[in-house]
Design an enzyme around this catalytic site. Sequence first.
Site, PDB file in Angstrom:
ATOM      1  CB  THR A 147      20.513  -7.988   1.324  1.00  0.00           C
ATOM      2  OG1 THR A 147      20.532  -8.446   0.034  1.00  0.00           O
ATOM      3  CG2 THR A 147      21.857  -8.167   1.888  1.00  0.00           C
ATOM      4  CE1 TYR A 171      25.836  -5.060   1.002  1.00  0.00           C
ATOM      5  CE2 TYR A 171      25.247  -7.096  -0.546  1.00  0.00           C
ATOM      6  CZ  TYR A 171      24.828  -5.949   0.305  1.00  0.00           C
ATOM      7  OH  TYR A 171      23.482  -5.585   0.491  1.00  0.00           O
ATOM      8  CG  ASP A 293      30.898 -15.381 -13.340  1.00  0.00           C
ATOM      9  OD1 ASP A 293      30.194 -14.517 -13.039  1.00  0.00           O
ATOM     10  OD2 ASP A 293      30.552 -16.693 -13.523  1.00  0.00           O
TER      11      ASP A 293
HETATM   12  P1  NAD Z   1      23.937   2.785  -1.567  1.00  0.00           P
HETATM   13  O1  NAD Z   1      24.920   2.254  -1.729  1.00  0.00           O
HETATM   14  O2  NAD Z   1      23.052   3.232  -2.743  1.00  0.00           O
HETATM   15  O3  NAD Z   1      23.621   3.692  -0.262  1.00  0.00           O
HETATM   16  C1  NAD Z   1      24.430   3.696   0.890  1.00  0.00           C
HETATM   17  C2  NAD Z   1      24.382   4.937   1.736  1.00  0.00           C
HETATM   18  O4  NAD Z   1      24.872   4.777   2.878  1.00  0.00           O
HETATM   19  C3  NAD Z   1      25.106   6.092   1.000  1.00  0.00           C
HETATM   20  O5  NAD Z   1      24.313   7.418   0.898  1.00  0.00           O
HETATM   21  C4  NAD Z   1      26.347   6.232   1.847  1.00  0.00           C
HETATM   22  O6  NAD Z   1      26.919   7.633   1.921  1.00  0.00           O
HETATM   23  C5  NAD Z   1      25.799   5.946   3.089  1.00  0.00           C
HETATM   24  N1  NAD Z   1      26.834   5.310   4.044  1.00  0.00           N
HETATM   25  C6  NAD Z   1      27.720   4.513   3.727  1.00  0.00           C
HETATM   26  N2  NAD Z   1      28.507   4.039   4.908  1.00  0.00           N
HETATM   27  C7  NAD Z   1      28.095   5.269   5.807  1.00  0.00           C
HETATM   28  C8  NAD Z   1      28.596   5.223   7.158  1.00  0.00           C
HETATM   29  N3  NAD Z   1      29.609   4.853   7.596  1.00  0.00           N
HETATM   30  N4  NAD Z   1      27.844   6.030   7.778  1.00  0.00           N
HETATM   31  C9  NAD Z   1      26.518   6.753   7.386  1.00  0.00           C
HETATM   32  N5  NAD Z   1      26.400   6.289   5.940  1.00  0.00           N
HETATM   33  C10 NAD Z   1      26.958   5.692   5.351  1.00  0.00           C
HETATM   34  O7  NAD Z   1      22.954   1.509  -0.988  1.00  0.00           O
HETATM   35  P2  NAD Z   1      21.353   1.078  -1.322  1.00  0.00           P
HETATM   36  O8  NAD Z   1      21.744   0.302  -2.596  1.00  0.00           O
HETATM   37  O9  NAD Z   1      20.664   2.163  -1.227  1.00  0.00           O
HETATM   38  O10 NAD Z   1      21.205  -0.033  -0.114  1.00  0.00           O
HETATM   39  C11 NAD Z   1      20.603   0.630   0.985  1.00  0.00           C
HETATM   40  C12 NAD Z   1      20.665  -0.514   1.880  1.00  0.00           C
HETATM   41  O11 NAD Z   1      19.742  -1.462   1.518  1.00  0.00           O
HETATM   42  C13 NAD Z   1      22.036  -1.365   2.221  1.00  0.00           C
HETATM   43  O12 NAD Z   1      22.015  -1.597   3.681  1.00  0.00           O
HETATM   44  C14 NAD Z   1      21.811  -2.505   1.500  1.00  0.00           C
HETATM   45  O13 NAD Z   1      22.496  -3.620   1.961  1.00  0.00           O
HETATM   46  C15 NAD Z   1      20.258  -2.812   1.586  1.00  0.00           C
HETATM   47  N6  NAD Z   1      19.659  -3.504   0.406  1.00  0.00           N
HETATM   48  C16 NAD Z   1      20.074  -2.836  -0.826  1.00  0.00           C
HETATM   49  C17 NAD Z   1      19.436  -3.661  -2.358  1.00  0.00           C
HETATM   50  C18 NAD Z   1      19.571  -3.118  -3.420  1.00  0.00           C
HETATM   51  O14 NAD Z   1      19.195  -3.904  -4.432  1.00  0.00           O
HETATM   52  N7  NAD Z   1      20.201  -2.074  -3.856  1.00  0.00           N
HETATM   53  C19 NAD Z   1      18.359  -4.801  -1.798  1.00  0.00           C
HETATM   54  C20 NAD Z   1      18.205  -5.179  -0.552  1.00  0.00           C
HETATM   55  C21 NAD Z   1      19.013  -4.438   0.454  1.00  0.00           C
HETATM   56  O1  DAU Z   2      19.855  -8.945  -3.880  1.00  0.00           O
HETATM   57  C1  DAU Z   2      20.080  -7.689  -3.187  1.00  0.00           C
HETATM   58  C2  DAU Z   2      21.231  -7.147  -3.388  1.00  0.00           C
HETATM   59  O2  DAU Z   2      21.252  -6.688  -4.893  1.00  0.00           O
HETATM   60  C3  DAU Z   2      21.784  -5.941  -2.633  1.00  0.00           C
HETATM   61  O3  DAU Z   2      21.979  -6.568  -1.272  1.00  0.00           O
HETATM   62  C4  DAU Z   2      23.152  -5.326  -3.006  1.00  0.00           C
HETATM   63  O4  DAU Z   2      23.417  -4.138  -2.381  1.00  0.00           O
HETATM   64  C5  DAU Z   2      22.960  -4.902  -4.410  1.00  0.00           C
HETATM   65  O5  DAU Z   2      24.032  -4.363  -5.071  1.00  0.00           O
HETATM   66  C6  DAU Z   2      22.462  -6.210  -5.402  1.00  0.00           C
HETATM   67  O6  DAU Z   2      23.401  -7.098  -5.442  1.00  0.00           O
HETATM   68  P1  DAU Z   2      23.683  -7.755  -6.918  1.00  0.00           P
HETATM   69  O7  DAU Z   2      25.136  -8.106  -6.918  1.00  0.00           O
HETATM   70  O8  DAU Z   2      22.795  -8.940  -7.300  1.00  0.00           O
HETATM   71  O9  DAU Z   2      23.655  -6.626  -7.930  1.00  0.00           O
HETATM   72  P2  DAU Z   2      24.457  -6.108  -9.040  1.00  0.00           P
HETATM   73  O10 DAU Z   2      23.789  -5.135  -9.891  1.00  0.00           O
HETATM   74  O11 DAU Z   2      25.996  -5.809  -8.751  1.00  0.00           O
HETATM   75  O12 DAU Z   2      24.488  -7.312 -10.095  1.00  0.00           O
HETATM   76  C7  DAU Z   2      23.256  -7.895 -10.661  1.00  0.00           C
HETATM   77  C8  DAU Z   2      23.584  -8.937 -11.593  1.00  0.00           C
HETATM   78  O13 DAU Z   2      24.116  -8.547 -12.784  1.00  0.00           O
HETATM   79  C9  DAU Z   2      24.544  -9.966 -10.781  1.00  0.00           C
HETATM   80  O14 DAU Z   2      24.258 -11.272 -11.033  1.00  0.00           O
HETATM   81  C10 DAU Z   2      26.153  -9.449 -11.220  1.00  0.00           C
HETATM   82  C11 DAU Z   2      25.631  -9.158 -12.731  1.00  0.00           C
HETATM   83  N1  DAU Z   2      26.558  -7.931 -13.428  1.00  0.00           N
HETATM   84  C12 DAU Z   2      26.648  -6.881 -12.722  1.00  0.00           C
HETATM   85  C13 DAU Z   2      27.471  -5.851 -13.120  1.00  0.00           C
HETATM   86  C14 DAU Z   2      27.683  -4.590 -12.234  1.00  0.00           C
HETATM   87  C15 DAU Z   2      27.105  -8.228 -14.690  1.00  0.00           C
HETATM   88  O15 DAU Z   2      26.778  -9.176 -15.329  1.00  0.00           O
HETATM   89  N2  DAU Z   2      27.881  -7.108 -15.159  1.00  0.00           N
HETATM   90  C16 DAU Z   2      28.143  -5.926 -14.387  1.00  0.00           C
HETATM   91  O16 DAU Z   2      28.629  -5.108 -14.996  1.00  0.00           O
END
Ligand code: NAD
Ligand code: DAU
Length: 357
Positions: A147, A171, A293
Amino acid sequence: MTRGSTGPGTGFTRRINRNNGETVRLLVTGGAGFIGSNFIHYVLSHHSDWQVANLDKLTYAGNLTNLDDVQSDPRYRFAKGDINDRKLVSNLLSQGFDTIVNFAAESHVDRSIMDASPFIETNIVGTQVLLEGARQSGIKLFLQVSTDEVYGSTDSNAFTEETCLAPNSPYAASKAAADLLCRAYWRTYGLPVIITRCSNNYGPYQFPEKLIPLVVTNALEMKQIPIYGDGLNVRDWIYVEDHCRAIDIVIQKGKPGEIYNVGVGSERTNLELVYKLLDILGRPKSMVTFVADRPGHDRRYAIDATRISRELGWQPAFSYESAIGDTVNWYIKHEAWWRRVKSGEYLDYYKRMYSGK
Ligand code: NAD
Ligand code: DAU
């Protein structure tokens, strides 16, 4: 990551080139989550000869209904299990996979602030278990899905792959630690590892603790929209399919030992994004409530994706304007999906997270 000049595995420095009709046998971890399930859909619809096994623990964020439509596809199978389970990982990997894509993680920053322990277990220890299993089984490619949060926050230049790691939340620190373990397995053992670092994803099947599905579903339910601080934090929003295609290209053409940033330069403040969502839904701006925040809240993420675009030819295919509308429509059409996800454990989390803010 520059590979050391000594040590095993020098032969892996060539690029992987899969354009020779070779079947790819993929082990996807965390495939029942948001990006993992989108990636499995993407692979099965773009590569008729690839096989995919999905190892997922099914935590609160894992949801097998995300994959209902592929359950009976003979190219796909599911194994319930934990990436921390060494025996299980070793048994699975003895079945002849050539590529691991590691999505499995605890992924929500706010939960990591409440309790960092599961993040250390899964994101750091679990990644090491997979790396070790991959080393023992002679895997061709280990792709670590990381990430942009590992770089911390920027108020000037966009992050390049050479930017120093400065994670600010538990995280982000756990993901940075996993990246460093990946680097060490490449440098020490020559394990062919590639790391991708992507910005904020949005799209179908995202767990509604994250900003976009939280806002859309709260607005549909006529509930307040909590915005942290002044709402001026900036994220670079990428449609999830563009991320999936980047991973696909990296599997086919990426260079072992390399890091690839993935982002689209679509930077928005949280307020700008939230007002856009409310506008699409025809809801008033007055639904926004400013709340305390997030501690250590990163002000801005900005990604320089020159490397993946110049070296591997990746370009985003989706515009923010249309993909954000499609995403809102997806949640409108899939009310049963998010209502089910928002019951149970989520209700308890929401109370702990937002009451008293
Ligand atoms: P998510 O939380 O939606 O999904 C995570 C999945 O991993 C779930 O299905 C959960 O059951 C599984 N999991 C958790 N712990 C586990 C374990 N110990 N063994 C096996 N499975 C397990 O996450 P996401 O948003 O889909 O993110 C997926 C990956 O991409 C993560 O590594 C995250 O760091 C990375 N990532 C996410 C974003 C984003 O914006 N969501 C951006 C960049 C990178
Ligand atoms: O940048 C990649 C990351 O993006 C991933 O690695 C993470 O897994 C993913 O959760 C995401 O992280 P963020 O913290 O940026 O995403 P989130 O959706 O939690 O929040 C986005 C922005 O919105 C952040 O500035 C916090 C703000 N926020 C979030 C929530 C849940 C609010 O203001 N109110 C809220 O209730």
